[in-house]
Write an enzyme that holds these catalytic residues in place. Structure first.
Site, PDB file in Angstrom:
ATOM      1  N   HIS A  31       0.863  -1.188   0.000  1.00 43.73           N
ATOM      2  CA  HIS A  31       0.000   0.000   0.000  1.00 43.73           C
ATOM      3  C   HIS A  31       0.897   1.235   0.000  1.00 43.73           C
ATOM      4  O   HIS A  31       1.292   1.737   1.056  1.00 43.73           O
ATOM      5  CB  HIS A  31      -0.927  -0.035   1.225  1.00 43.73           C
ATOM      6  CG  HIS A  31      -1.911   1.094   1.277  1.00 43.73           C
ATOM      7  ND1 HIS A  31      -3.070   1.032   2.026  1.00 43.73           N
ATOM      8  CD2 HIS A  31      -1.930   2.320   0.690  1.00 43.73           C
ATOM      9  CE1 HIS A  31      -3.748   2.157   1.890  1.00 43.73           C
ATOM     10  NE2 HIS A  31      -3.057   2.966   1.100  1.00 43.73           N
ATOM     11  N   GLU A 214     -11.074   3.497   5.950  1.00 44.20           N
ATOM     12  CA  GLU A 214     -10.015   4.382   6.448  1.00 44.20           C
ATOM     13  C   GLU A 214     -10.719   5.458   7.274  1.00 44.20           C
ATOM     14  O   GLU A 214     -10.604   5.489   8.499  1.00 44.20           O
ATOM     15  CB  GLU A 214      -9.237   4.998   5.273  1.00 44.20           C
ATOM     16  CG  GLU A 214      -8.165   6.002   5.694  1.00 44.20           C
ATOM     17  CD  GLU A 214      -7.469   6.695   4.509  1.00 44.20           C
ATOM     18  OE1 GLU A 214      -7.994   6.650   3.376  1.00 44.20           O
ATOM     19  OE2 GLU A 214      -6.393   7.304   4.734  1.00 44.20           O
ATOM     20  N   ASP A 292       1.859   4.060   2.766  1.00 44.34           N
ATOM     21  CA  ASP A 292       0.825   4.892   2.145  1.00 44.34           C
ATOM     22  C   ASP A 292       1.447   6.030   1.320  1.00 44.34           C
ATOM     23  O   ASP A 292       1.622   5.886   0.117  1.00 44.34           O
ATOM     24  CB  ASP A 292      -0.139   5.429   3.203  1.00 44.34           C
ATOM     25  CG  ASP A 292      -1.544   5.708   2.656  1.00 44.34           C
ATOM     26  OD1 ASP A 292      -1.788   5.423   1.470  1.00 44.34           O
ATOM     27  OD2 ASP A 292      -2.393   6.214   3.408  1.00 44.34           O
ATOM     28  N   ASP A 293       1.766   7.142   1.981  1.00 45.26           N
ATOM     29  CA  ASP A 293       2.323   8.321   1.297  1.00 45.26           C
ATOM     30  C   ASP A 293       3.520   8.839   2.112  1.00 45.26           C
ATOM     31  O   ASP A 293       3.417   9.865   2.796  1.00 45.26           O
ATOM     32  CB  ASP A 293       1.247   9.404   1.184  1.00 45.26           C
ATOM     33  CG  ASP A 293       0.029   8.917   0.420  1.00 45.26           C
ATOM     34  OD1 ASP A 293       0.089   8.853  -0.810  1.00 45.26           O
ATOM     35  OD2 ASP A 293      -0.974   8.563   1.070  1.00 45.26           O
TER      36      ASP A 293
HETATM   37  N1  HPA Z   1      -6.591   7.351   1.098  1.00 41.31           N
HETATM   38  C1  HPA Z   1      -7.251   7.662  -0.009  1.00 41.31           C
HETATM   39  N2  HPA Z   1      -6.660   8.124  -1.091  1.00 41.31           N
HETATM   40  C2  HPA Z   1      -5.332   8.275  -1.066  1.00 41.31           C
HETATM   41  C3  HPA Z   1      -4.599   7.966   0.048  1.00 41.31           C
HETATM   42  C4  HPA Z   1      -5.257   7.465   1.187  1.00 41.31           C
HETATM   43  O1  HPA Z   1      -4.680   7.140   2.238  1.00 41.31           O
HETATM   44  N3  HPA Z   1      -3.318   8.248  -0.257  1.00 41.31           N
HETATM   45  C5  HPA Z   1      -3.287   8.687  -1.536  1.00 41.31           C
HETATM   46  N4  HPA Z   1      -4.513   8.708  -2.031  1.00 41.31           N
HETATM   47 ZN    ZN Z   2      -3.658   4.812   0.441  1.00 43.92          ZN
END
Ligand code: HPA
Ligand code: ZN
Length: 349
Positions: A31, A214, A292-293
């Site tokens: 992810h 989330e 994630d990011d």
């Molecule tokens: N959630 C939803 N969209 C996203 C995310 C996330 O954590 N990171 C990048 N796009």
């Molecule tokens: Zn994500």
């Protein structure tokens, strides 16, 4: 193969895992948004290379802006930053920088996401995006032995028709990606909205994953399972609101790609000490750790693992199981997984 059939012998299993141990564990990252690995330094370089004026004066100013209150407050900045990505070389450089982190942290396999619509909506050809990413992933395999499978995400705040158009544009490049995902603003954009396009992706032989639970409710996790026929849930932490859902995820051994630093930076949890990942692990759910990011949330994969050790007292045994889950939950074939698991067993001794 399921995570429950994996048994690992860990030396000093109850010790809190330290960074040296965590780094040595072979891990998969399942992810990771490539656009979310755009570091401010590279953003400035690409802005200069492409003659773009950024709304920030310095790297420090950018980092100050990364003070998020929820998912949307992050997404607004994330899409804005992606504007510096214009050429095939830009997408190569982005992906290559991420792979270097993977190499430093003991990551053996990645299944990263990219958001084609963020780029095609700015007039960039999807081939430019896919070719740049793919060339770097191929080089990552050559230089570091890191295998990969790219996942194309649809933006859920856009329509299903637009998702179909994207899938059609991507079809000539289908050998370069293994599956589709669903990301962006979750609440108000339930999985059902994309049932048809996910069914088409399945007919095309693609794997399916989706962000669900989330910020959105348990019903979205259920929707992703029942309407999108996903093979993994991205995040999924809101399953803790429903005993029935936790039981279902455990029974089906449905992998959850959990992102601890993301969840705290986006205020899903106020503090890491409240994160439920180890409770879910102890209940037998197939949870995995992911970044994630990372450029926006303060760390790559290893930092996510070390945060769990620091704030939740994650033991060596728990860390080894999380790493094992990531390997098992990947879309690699069983013989590859067996080889990784043997490597993992050695790292635990
Ligand atoms: N959630 C939803 N969209 C996203 C995310 C996330 O954590 N990171 C990048 N796009
Ligand atoms: Zn994500």
């Amino acid at each position: 193969m399921t995570a429950q059939t994996v048994s690992l012998q860990v030396t000093r299993p109850d010790d809190v895992a330290d960074e040296h141990f965590l780094k040595a564990l072979p891990k998969a990252e399942l992810h990771l948004h490539l656009e979310g690995s755009l570091e401010p330094e590279l953003m400035f370089q690409l802005a200069e290379r492409n003659g773009i004026d950024l709304p920030y004066a310095s790297v420090e100013e950018v980092k100050k802006a990364y003070d998020f209150t929820n998912l949307q407050s992050f997404l607004d900045i994330y899409y804005q930053c992606a504007d510096v990505l214009r050429t095939e070389q830009d997408f190569y450089d982005l992906t290559w920088a991420y792979l270097q982190h993977c190499h430093d942290e003991g990551v053996v396999h990645v299944e990263p996401f990219f958001d084609p619509q963020t780029h095609t909506d700015r007039g960039i050809d999807i081939g430019t995006v896919i070719n740049g990413i793919t060339r770097a992933l191929d080089d990552g395999q050559q230089a570091f032995g890191i295998s990969s499978g790219l996942i194309l995400c649809f933006l859920r705040h856009l329509s299903e028709d637009e998702a179909f158009a994207t899938l059609n544009q991507a079809e000539p490049y289908i050998k370069h990606f293994i599956g589709v995902g669903l990301d962006s603003s979750e609440v108000g954009n339930p999985p059902e909205k994309f049932a048809e396009v996910f069914a088409e992706a399945r007919r095309m032989g693609l794997k399916r994953v989706a962000h669900a639970g989330e910020e959105g409710p348990v019903a979205y996790i259920e929707g992703a399972l029942d309407y999108l026929d996903v093979q993994r849930i991205d995040h999924g932490v809101r399953c803790t609101d429903s005993e029935a859902m936790m039981k279902r995820l455990q029974a089906e051994q449905m992998p959850l790609t959990v992102c601890p630093l993301s969840n705290t930076r986006l205020k899903v949890y106020e503090h890491m000490s409240q994160h439920p990942i180890l409770q879910l692990l102890e209940r037998g759910l197939c949870v995995t750790v992911n970044a994630d990011d990372p450029a926006f949330f303060g760390g790559y994969l290893l930092a996510n693992y070390t945060a769990l050790a620091e704030h939740l007292g994650m033991t060596r045994q728990q860390a080894a199981r999380l790493a094992g889950n990531s390997l098992v939950a990947s879309f690699a074939d069983d013989s590859t997984k067996e080889a990784w698991l043997q490597q993992l067993q050695k790292a635990c001794e």
